[in-house]
Write a protein that holds these residues in place. Sequence first.
Motif, PDB file in Angstrom:
ATOM      1  N   ARG A  68     -11.619  -5.711   3.955  1.00  0.00           N
ATOM      2  CA  ARG A  68     -10.679  -5.019   3.643  1.00  0.00           C
ATOM      3  C   ARG A  68     -11.300  -3.761   3.182  1.00  0.00           C
ATOM      4  O   ARG A  68     -11.753  -4.036   2.501  1.00  0.00           O
ATOM      5  CB  ARG A  68     -10.539  -6.258   2.110  1.00  0.00           C
ATOM      6  CG  ARG A  68      -9.799  -6.935   1.779  1.00  0.00           C
ATOM      7  CD  ARG A  68      -9.316  -7.677   1.161  1.00  0.00           C
ATOM      8  NE  ARG A  68      -8.154  -7.650   0.354  1.00  0.00           N
ATOM      9  CZ  ARG A  68      -7.070  -7.190  -0.236  1.00  0.00           C
ATOM     10  NH1 ARG A  68      -7.908  -7.404  -2.075  1.00  0.00           N
ATOM     11  NH2 ARG A  68      -6.177  -6.799  -0.784  1.00  0.00           N
ATOM     12  N   TYR A  72       0.655  -0.784  -0.054  1.00  0.00           N
ATOM     13  CA  TYR A  72      -0.024   0.222   0.208  1.00  0.00           C
ATOM     14  C   TYR A  72       1.227   1.578   0.162  1.00  0.00           C
ATOM     15  O   TYR A  72       0.084   2.347   0.351  1.00  0.00           O
ATOM     16  CB  TYR A  72      -0.771  -0.300   1.106  1.00  0.00           C
ATOM     17  CG  TYR A  72      -1.864  -0.936   1.231  1.00  0.00           C
ATOM     18  CD1 TYR A  72      -2.634  -1.290   0.447  1.00  0.00           C
ATOM     19  CD2 TYR A  72      -1.312  -2.016   1.552  1.00  0.00           C
ATOM     20  CE1 TYR A  72      -3.964  -2.414   0.702  1.00  0.00           C
ATOM     21  CE2 TYR A  72      -2.958  -3.329   2.238  1.00  0.00           C
ATOM     22  CZ  TYR A  72      -3.578  -3.464   1.138  1.00  0.00           C
ATOM     23  OH  TYR A  72      -4.452  -4.758   1.051  1.00  0.00           O
ATOM     24  N   LEU A 110      -3.377  -8.930   8.641  1.00  0.00           N
ATOM     25  CA  LEU A 110      -3.896  -7.969  10.148  1.00  0.00           C
ATOM     26  C   LEU A 110      -3.943  -8.598  11.164  1.00  0.00           C
ATOM     27  O   LEU A 110      -3.849  -8.667  12.483  1.00  0.00           O
ATOM     28  CB  LEU A 110      -4.397  -6.420   9.477  1.00  0.00           C
ATOM     29  CG  LEU A 110      -3.280  -5.591   9.056  1.00  0.00           C
ATOM     30  CD1 LEU A 110      -4.023  -4.181   9.256  1.00  0.00           C
ATOM     31  CD2 LEU A 110      -1.571  -5.162   9.426  1.00  0.00           C
TER      32      LEU A 110
HETATM   33  P1  ADP Z   1      -4.772  -7.409   2.591  1.00  0.00           P
HETATM   34  O1  ADP Z   1      -3.680  -6.109   2.468  1.00  0.00           O
HETATM   35  O2  ADP Z   1      -4.678  -8.638   2.668  1.00  0.00           O
HETATM   36  O3  ADP Z   1      -6.204  -6.777   2.372  1.00  0.00           O
HETATM   37  P2  ADP Z   1      -4.823  -6.669   5.734  1.00  0.00           P
HETATM   38  O4  ADP Z   1      -5.276  -7.992   7.055  1.00  0.00           O
HETATM   39  O5  ADP Z   1      -3.098  -7.093   6.239  1.00  0.00           O
HETATM   40  O6  ADP Z   1      -5.369  -7.376   4.409  1.00  0.00           O
HETATM   41  O7  ADP Z   1      -5.245  -5.012   5.676  1.00  0.00           O
HETATM   42  C1  ADP Z   1      -6.452  -5.200   6.294  1.00  0.00           C
HETATM   43  C2  ADP Z   1      -6.690  -3.556   5.093  1.00  0.00           C
HETATM   44  O8  ADP Z   1      -5.632  -3.464   6.438  1.00  0.00           O
HETATM   45  C3  ADP Z   1      -6.088  -4.165   3.748  1.00  0.00           C
HETATM   46  O9  ADP Z   1      -6.636  -4.220   3.056  1.00  0.00           O
HETATM   47  C4  ADP Z   1      -6.066  -2.221   3.799  1.00  0.00           C
HETATM   48  O10 ADP Z   1      -7.238  -1.997   3.471  1.00  0.00           O
HETATM   49  C5  ADP Z   1      -5.385  -1.757   4.783  1.00  0.00           C
HETATM   50  N1  ADP Z   1      -4.008  -1.170   5.188  1.00  0.00           N
HETATM   51  C6  ADP Z   1      -3.250  -2.845   6.092  1.00  0.00           C
HETATM   52  N2  ADP Z   1      -2.532  -2.368   5.870  1.00  0.00           N
HETATM   53  C7  ADP Z   1      -2.112  -0.643   5.601  1.00  0.00           C
HETATM   54  C8  ADP Z   1      -0.866  -0.002   5.168  1.00  0.00           C
HETATM   55  N3  ADP Z   1       0.326  -0.041   5.534  1.00  0.00           N
HETATM   56  N4  ADP Z   1      -1.468   1.069   4.297  1.00  0.00           N
HETATM   57  C9  ADP Z   1      -2.779   1.249   4.333  1.00  0.00           C
HETATM   58  N5  ADP Z   1      -3.641   0.530   4.304  1.00  0.00           N
HETATM   59  C10 ADP Z   1      -3.423  -0.969   4.961  1.00  0.00           C
END
Ligand code: ADP
Length: 266
Positions: free
Chosen positions: A221, A182, A235
């Motif tokens: 997401r 991201y 996460l």
């Molecule tokens: P994924 O990346 O597979 O969608 P995650 O559980 O890792 O799932 O993250 C959940 C959501 O949090 C992501 O879909 C995104 O919207 C947001 N996210 C996580 N990390 C970041 C980041 N570094 N910058 C922006 N958005 C983030």
Amino acid sequence: MKKIRRPNSSFLIDPDLIAETKSRIFFSLLTLNIFILGISGVSGYFLSGKTLKPISEMMEEQKEFISNASHELRTPLASLKTEIEVFLRGKELRLGDAKEILISNLEEVNKMTRLSNYLLELNKFQNSSGNLKFSKVNLADIVKEAAGKNKVKFNLKKVTINGDKDSLTELSRILIDNAIKYGSGKEVEVVTKKPGILEVKDKGVGISEKDLPHIFDRFYRGDKAIGKDGYGLGLSIAKQIVDQHSAKIKVESKLSKGSTFKVIFS
Ligand code: ADP
């Protein structure tokens, strides 16, 4: 009590009075019993409802989880099935086409493998405090291993904490992978500092206020994740690892400016 005097000077109790008193006591006891029964019934109903609430919530969560996981598995399976069926319906089977289909099939299989690995990890870290091997570990070494060959700016101090090396490597990998995914191709910085802090900073798309409270939920997401690979599980696994270490995770983020994920070990 009313007593009557009989001719041979002995006192006797009036039998009508005894019967009346008996019936009064009987009805009072009956009313009291019905009252107690009613009260215990009503309070039992409310108390059992209260006790069962977390269990029914957990079952609801479990149902939702299974339905989400099945849905995510069905999508690549459906695409695999359609591609193979369409290919087999063709009159001639050409090697070139077959190769193309196999490459695309392999991509779908890889997606399913990634998803099943995530699901296994979720399960592993959810029930795993017994499986983790806690020892003195250096956070700086862990994040370097997690970053692998990714281009990341390090700002690392030697920080020794009590933790499980493998799961902490996985936690760092999830945060670094997200920062890259991201991060709009801009710089990603990883910081370790005393007494036990790990920060992963990016200057990418950021997280909207609407998404922020949900990003640690399973399968959630954000808006900005559309079109990017993932299942919304990274996460939630990260949060489980943080919880197993009795640590805290905080996020600061601004849309189009970037995000900082900070893990604080006590
Ligand atoms: P994924 O990346 O597979 O969608 P995650 O559980 O890792 O799932 O993250 C959940 C959501 O949090 C992501 O879909 C995104 O919207 C947001 N996210 C996580 N990390 C970041 C980041 N570094 N910058 C922006 N958005 C983030």
